[in-house]
Design an enzyme around this catalytic site. Structure first.
Site: not given
Lengths: 187, 187
Positions: B11, B72, B145
């Site tokens: 992420d 992501e 996260d």
């Protein structure tokens, strides 16, 4: 040319990433060291395209040993279709600077145009023309990405050179690089 | 656990970059290998922050040898103040995958939420809860996260596993990784 500051300018992009290296002396005169464009194929996976861009920048870093790296600043509001790839390429340019132990800086397109032509909204031809004149080139640097990379490198050296030393503060890495270059010039 | 696909989910972020490694078997069951957050200090120069993020991701790649990296996907229209740093960090995650010879893929936040919770607009707590349940964790993965990185890794394995092989076309690198994993499972 130990008395010059050697700047690598990078105009980040995935399809075409402009790279330009210039030596800039304390009197603001400059000469061309290297100019080129690193390309990656649009049909390759993104991770391989980024690796191709990184490999091309590493070659320039290794061959020309710049003192500092200047990267064009990317804005979110620019062309939506390509801005993420441009931002990713800029991140890689900055990472490679750090991994080579070099200071890095970013400048906006307007700052570059203003530094080179005196006019923040100058068009590409005006920038190419001034870059060719400053570097005493017989032809305009092509393509525009390559000219932009050279303009960025010149802009960085000139802006750092004219910037006042912060009062009572620590020097930024780029200011330190200039201070070092100025000490060499005085020898 | 040679019969599982090991996925590193990332992420991306400059201040906090979530990293999560999971082993996913062909029956979609999964287990936690590693979860963490790579941080960089906001007062550091951007190039050094990116180098810190890269170093942290390299440690995870070296320690856990994933088969594939899922990152992501960043959109330009998201939070303007941080989107460029996030895009730069995502570029570095993708570059490191390529430099380790690994295939990479990107997934949108909605794809991840839909894959994990069945609902593309799930909130963070729902995602954390499902990730904890799937991985049989006693507590919710923290911070968000880190949970997002694990969710991304699970999403990648599950989406690849259920994707049909393209008719008459070449396999993508991620599909190849799955096909390899499936062959190992059958042994």
């Amino acid at each position: 040319m130990a008395s010059a500051l050697r700047v690598l300018g990078i105009d980040p992009g995935l399809t075409r990433c402009g790279v330009g290296v210039v030596d800039v002396r304390r009197d603001r005169s400059a000469s061309l060291v290297h100019v080129g464009v690193v390309r990656s194929a649009p049909d390759e996976p993104i991770e391989r395209r980024l690796a191709t861009i990184a490999a091309g920048i590493r070659v320039v870093l290794g061959a020309h040993s710049p003192d500092v790296v200047a990267v064009e600043r990317v804005f979110a509001q620019h062309n939506r279709n390509t801005v993420m790839g441009t931002a990713q390429a800029s991140g890689i340019a900055l990472l490679l600077a750090a991994e080579h132990g070099l200071p890095a800086a970013t400048h906006t397109p307007s700052e570059v145009k203003a530094a080179i032509t005196g006019y923040g909204s100058a068009d590409k031809l005006q920038v190419q023309t001034m870059v060719a004149r400053v570097l005493r080139l017989d032809t305009l640097p092509q393509p525009a990405d390559a000219a932009d990379a050279l303009a960025l490198a010149l802009c960085h050296a000139w802006r750092r050179g004219s910037a006042a030393t912060p009062t009572g503060g620590a020097l930024t890495p780029a200011q330190r690089a200039w201070a070092d270059a100025e000490r060499l010039t005085r020898r």
